[in-house]
Write a protein that holds these residues in place. Sequence first.
Motif, PDB file in Angstrom:
ATOM      1  N   LEU A 220       0.749  -1.055   0.197  1.00  0.00           N
ATOM      2  CA  LEU A 220       0.075  -0.644   0.231  1.00  0.00           C
ATOM      3  C   LEU A 220       1.206   1.326   0.431  1.00  0.00           C
ATOM      4  O   LEU A 220       0.711   2.235  -1.097  1.00  0.00           O
ATOM      5  CB  LEU A 220      -1.097   0.129   0.711  1.00  0.00           C
ATOM      6  CG  LEU A 220      -2.199  -0.923   1.480  1.00  0.00           C
ATOM      7  CD1 LEU A 220      -2.720  -0.942   2.840  1.00  0.00           C
ATOM      8  CD2 LEU A 220      -3.167  -0.919  -0.209  1.00  0.00           C
TER       9      LEU A 220
ATOM     10  N   ASP B  94      -9.157   0.177   0.471  1.00  0.00           N
ATOM     11  CA  ASP B  94      -7.666   0.814   1.103  1.00  0.00           C
ATOM     12  C   ASP B  94      -7.185   1.018  -0.887  1.00  0.00           C
ATOM     13  O   ASP B  94      -6.803   2.172  -0.967  1.00  0.00           O
ATOM     14  CB  ASP B  94      -6.589   0.020   1.658  1.00  0.00           C
ATOM     15  CG  ASP B  94      -6.417   0.206   2.891  1.00  0.00           C
ATOM     16  OD1 ASP B  94      -7.096   1.187   3.566  1.00  0.00           O
ATOM     17  OD2 ASP B  94      -5.264  -0.805   3.548  1.00  0.00           O
ATOM     18  N   LEU B  95      -7.742  -0.349  -1.615  1.00  0.00           N
ATOM     19  CA  LEU B  95      -7.233   0.975  -2.778  1.00  0.00           C
ATOM     20  C   LEU B  95      -8.257   1.585  -3.758  1.00  0.00           C
ATOM     21  O   LEU B  95      -7.868   1.367  -4.700  1.00  0.00           O
ATOM     22  CB  LEU B  95      -8.004  -1.374  -4.347  1.00  0.00           C
ATOM     23  CG  LEU B  95      -6.691  -2.401  -3.296  1.00  0.00           C
ATOM     24  CD1 LEU B  95      -6.624  -3.500  -4.459  1.00  0.00           C
ATOM     25  CD2 LEU B  95      -4.746  -2.272  -3.772  1.00  0.00           C
TER      26      LEU B  95
END
Length: 395
Positions: free
Chosen positions: A114, A143-144
């Motif tokens: 990340l 998160d992506l």
Amino acid sequence: MPKVKSDNGNRLLLPEGFFNQRSISPDTEYWLDEREGDLILHPRIPNARKLYVEPTTGCDLHCRTCMRSVWEDPEAQMTMDTFQRLMESLKDLPSLTRVVFTGFGEPLTHPHILEMIRAVRQRDLAVTVGSNGLRLDGQMARDLIRLGVDRLVISVDGVKPETYAGTRGGMLSQILNNIRILNETKSQLGSLTPALGIEFVALRSNVDELAQLTGLASRLGASRVLVSNVLPYTEEMRSEILYGYEPRPPFSSGSWPVKADAWVMWGILELPRMYWGAERRCRFVQDRAIVVGWDGGISPCYALAHNYSYFAVDGRKKQVSRYVLWNVNEMSLAEIWMSEEYVRFRSEVRAFHFPSCPNCDLRESCDLRERNEGCWGWNPSCADCLWAQDIVRCP
């Protein structure tokens, strides 16, 4: 074509239109090459457009189709020092538009993946992530999405659970549930990205399920399905190939509706070539792509990025040695890209200045092929490359 003359100082005088048409600065440096009596000028321009980054060679699945079953490379992760050197090089590549985190390991297993994605997005570059989907849980999906990943490609080599398990050694239901979570999270956050793609490796044991693939893609909201033939690394996979020498019918094509907010678009099905042909082209060179290995080693393509063996289209076993054009820990990406060896390699590939070994009368006895070399042209040789035939394809 315009005439070019040299002046009294033996300098070639190129017409102004030559520079304008190609957007080349008049003070650009060139490598001077000669091929079969022809003079070739290779401009030294940092015009790479696409960067493949392999964060790790480790994976949480053991697929029958994978290079990892035969390769000689270590299981290792890219260090953050190497990644930082890579990031520092990006400023010198003004044409770069996309970074693809993928390779022959699972990128989402890297503990700092990340952070890597965030660093790339901060440079306003598009990001693709190629994954097996096993670690795509709710938190990873959020998160992506928040980091702005715009493409996510998941490998699904079977529509039936038993086929998927037999090929990839995992549970299809887990992958499909993770994709469902991704879609729900996108809806909750009001995001249309990452756009979902599916990669499918076609085998004799799963080809009957290909017809069901577009239906699965439609249910999953995938906008793209990329079908590839298998590169046979083992005798077992050699018995699974569907392509060959002679022309044969292509897979059936199709499309499906994909809902994107208030819009409905049609999904794209990309199919591989099914037989050896005269036309050969390298998508890696055509896309002006660079492949960065876990250790910072720079290779021109996936086919030359590792040490491994495989079977060519005529069944001859080949040992491929990794081809590294310097290392990002020693030299910047731009300098590597514009180096004499890398510039000339790309020229040789664009012209495909290699023999067609599978068609040669001496193919059974020639030992050069076993070392991934050819009897003329550049070495390592791309003469047998199934990527250059579009028989094997990558995101």
